[in-house]
Scaffold this motif. Sequence first.
Motif, PDB file in Angstrom:
ATOM      1  N   ILE A  69       0.692  -1.294   0.064  1.00  0.00           N
ATOM      2  CA  ILE A  69       0.191   0.225  -0.069  1.00  0.00           C
ATOM      3  C   ILE A  69       1.109   1.275   0.202  1.00  0.00           C
ATOM      4  CG2 ILE A  69      -0.282   0.484   2.796  1.00  0.00           C
ATOM      5  CD1 ILE A  69      -3.221   0.339  -0.103  1.00  0.00           C
ATOM      6  N   GLY A  70       2.308   1.149   0.661  1.00  0.00           N
ATOM      7  CA  GLY A  70       2.958   2.189   0.684  1.00  0.00           C
ATOM      8  C   GLY A  70       3.441   2.639  -0.907  1.00  0.00           C
ATOM      9  N   GLY A  71       3.879   1.596  -1.481  1.00  0.00           N
ATOM     10  CA  GLY A  71       4.257   1.779  -2.909  1.00  0.00           C
ATOM     11  C   GLY A  71       3.174   2.269  -3.760  1.00  0.00           C
ATOM     12  N   VAL A  72       1.895   1.727  -3.463  1.00  0.00           N
ATOM     13  CA  VAL A  72       0.858   2.011  -4.502  1.00  0.00           C
ATOM     14  C   VAL A  72       0.405   3.743  -4.281  1.00  0.00           C
ATOM     15  CG1 VAL A  72      -1.736   2.252  -4.749  1.00  0.00           C
ATOM     16  CG2 VAL A  72      -0.423   0.088  -4.288  1.00  0.00           C
ATOM     17  N   PHE A  73       0.801   4.433  -3.182  1.00  0.00           N
ATOM     18  CA  PHE A  73       0.542   5.845  -2.662  1.00  0.00           C
ATOM     19  C   PHE A  73       1.386   6.605  -3.905  1.00  0.00           C
ATOM     20  CE2 PHE A  73      -1.830   5.027   1.227  1.00  0.00           C
ATOM     21  CZ  PHE A  73      -2.782   5.943   1.004  1.00  0.00           C
ATOM     22  N   SER A  74       2.493   5.939  -4.200  1.00  0.00           N
ATOM     23  CA  SER A  74       3.559   6.649  -4.842  1.00  0.00           C
ATOM     24  C   SER A  74       3.440   6.120  -6.285  1.00  0.00           C
ATOM     25  CB  SER A  74       4.869   6.410  -4.174  1.00  0.00           C
ATOM     26  OG  SER A  74       5.297   5.047  -4.077  1.00  0.00           O
ATOM     27  N   GLY A  75       2.354   5.261  -6.697  1.00  0.00           N
ATOM     28  CA  GLY A  75       2.224   4.911  -7.992  1.00  0.00           C
ATOM     29  C   GLY A  75       3.016   3.665  -8.266  1.00  0.00           C
ATOM     30  N   ASP A  76       3.390   3.001  -7.416  1.00  0.00           N
ATOM     31  CA  ASP A  76       4.420   1.902  -7.649  1.00  0.00           C
ATOM     32  C   ASP A  76       3.524   0.503  -7.166  1.00  0.00           C
ATOM     33  OD1 ASP A  76       5.907  -0.546  -7.893  1.00  0.00           O
ATOM     34  OD2 ASP A  76       7.180   0.121  -6.149  1.00  0.00           O
TER      35      ASP A  76
END
Lengths: 315, 495
Positions: A69-76
């Motif tokens: 979810i941390g990655g998703v926030f930065s588009g990853d």
Amino acid sequence: MTVQILRRALIFVVSALVASVAVFGLLAVLPGDPAQVALGVSATPELLAKTRQEFGIDRPLATQYFEWIGGVFSGDFGNSYVTREPIGPQLVDRLGVTMWLVGAGMLVALLIALPAGVFAAVRHRRASGSVISGLSQLGVAVPGFVAAIILVQVFAVQLRWLPAGGWTPPIVDPLDFLSGLLLPALSLGLVQGAVLTRYVRSSVIDVLREDYLRTARAKGLTPYRALLRHGLRNASVPVVTVLGLQLATLLIGAVVIERVFVIPGLGSMLLDAVSNRDLLTVQGIVLVLVLAVLLVNFVVDVLYTVLNPRLRQAS
Amino acid sequence: MKRISLFLAALLVAGCSAGSTASAPRDPNAITIGFSAEPANFDFTRTDGTAIPQALLYNVYEGLVKLDENGQVKPLLAESWRVSPDRLSYEFSLRANASFSNGSPFTADNVKFSIERVKTTWGISQKSKMDVVSRVEVLAPTKVRVTLSRPSNNWLFDMTTRVGAMFSPDGVADLPNNPVGTGPYDVAARNRGSSITLKANPRYWGPKPAYETVYLRYFKDSTALNNALLSNGIDVVSAVAAPDSMPQFENDTRFNVTQGITNGEVVLSFNGRKAPLNDVRVRRALTQGIDRRVLLDTAWAGRGELIGSMVPRTDPWYTDLTGVNAYNPENAKKLLAEAGQQNLNLRLRIPNLPYAVTSAQVVKSELNKIGVGVSIEPLDFPAVWLKSVFTEHDFDMSIIQHVEPRDITTFGNTKYYWGYDSPKVRRLLAEGDRGSPEQQVTAMREVAATLADDAAACWLFLFPNLIAAKKKVGGLPLNQISEAFDLTILRRAGS
């Protein structure tokens, strides 16, 4: 009005977070080992262990979730288990295709529903109105994929007027693009159009009974002109709600339609990822779909307040 | 609002970047072929499955040798080879004029690099096929010697599969996206979820392929694949998945259809690890209880061939073993009584694939007739079936198509999912691998006969190779027995 929109926005954010936990949790309990599927029938235990480590699926679930979810926030969105490539760019690419499809489906639905619904409402006591009403009833009963199969049989296989499937981007060849989009958009839009017709019809009938419309008629306007000048905005409030709900239905319907017409959109990507147990990709797609639906609901709520001043005062 | 519309614009442009796949090209130098399984990427050294070699082997990548459609090992990048009398070393003479699509010449160094790379870098289990190689020596730019740790006939055969593909050290940096081989074609474009475009490699050493451009298009749904041909969207259906859809092509004057064989033995497997299926009488009874002719007619419209063992007719050691443990329900009942298994109930756990589902129905009804209860449990394929049946061995019987070439050797692997354990078969397999080609044939014939007599499994049928194509396409392969869909043999009809 601002307070209400802010409140809606907060609800949107909280629902999105809850949805992300749910999506992650549900996929974690799915049977089938992604490493096993990636390696195939002759995988050895050593290779399996190594691949699990490579995928990061040997770590605690909570760690996996927060990293994701941390990655998703930065588009990853992470790397696919199967293609071992970043999921994010693919998602954008496929979402673009699906949006064309959903947009075209919506357009078909509106082109059918608005005239047919208004016509059926204005003539709801006459035979012609009842015929439209009956036809829409029939349309509601036909699932989108059945419509798709019939359309393909008639227009692609028998008449050979249109391709049975495939996708041509508009930039490459606009004509091929349109001919390829027509049957899928019709399959999606016909059914939704039938549903929408019924809402437009009943909503317009309600408006027709209002005093202000009678006054408008009394001024000498024809029924259609009166409706156009004074009624449509009021009739549109419930229709916009349904439209929002239908956009969600269209997104989900596109999953099946994309498979039938071999369109490389989000839906076919989802089905492929599910059968390959490409869980990270599935997670990413489902999250995007959920977010899209939540976003549509949010926009509908906001539109509501804009369209209907009474709702504004209520807050 | 402006920001939202910008985002929308970005998405719509994204929709535009996926390539064109809608209709068959009008270019006479191009051909479009429809397949069902799409490669996840282009790297078969790290990703398993049949889809990648099907698209790339012999077309983009080449090995020293190739397998023709009759099962013969033929020269490819090697012009010839010599086997030492002790059968331990192979000396290959290489083509002098071959080069990779990135311009690097193909030499003996590439052979050494490629074979050693299988042992060190490959990430799929097929890499074990190279375990037998002990040394690769470069003798001259076009001469290379491969020394084995023990004589092995299977090794040269395996060199016709993906593990034999030749790579260049300066062409392996991005294998998942950018394959560099010596083959007649080069990957020009890929549109994930729909198609791969191959263009003729101008540097190719061999004859120019008949078609300059080949579009490989992928259809998960078999009806969509058929419809694409019927509506002129593609030129060839590489494998017609549903046999009952063949008549619509056969009855249409636009198309040619061919029916050959594949390597795919559709096997009703028995879990030999546990009672009662570790009892040969029970296995024989189950085998004799199923009328395989009826099964083939019902489940697969009679298209396919009956085999009595794990050998397709294109293997050199094929003999007709359909008479062994042939259909005999009366004897089957007797065998069950002898084994004390009159009230047998078995779980038939199958992948949710069309041939397995239809075959399972017939197996169930046939076995019911000899008093055996069968409960069919379809499992999601590949994920659940692989985990539950293949890895955890949680099944009594299963049905799956075994597609690997010469996979009869799996009966020598006691850890394989069906848990078949026969010292005799293991000894014969080793003898066959070690011996001269003649000794190999003799030994393998005996393996096949032993397996049939032991009812190690019940071979339901050999999967057919059904191709439907426009009349303008010639040279279609009758049989599909290699890992590759060999584009080099395609011709234009009449040429």
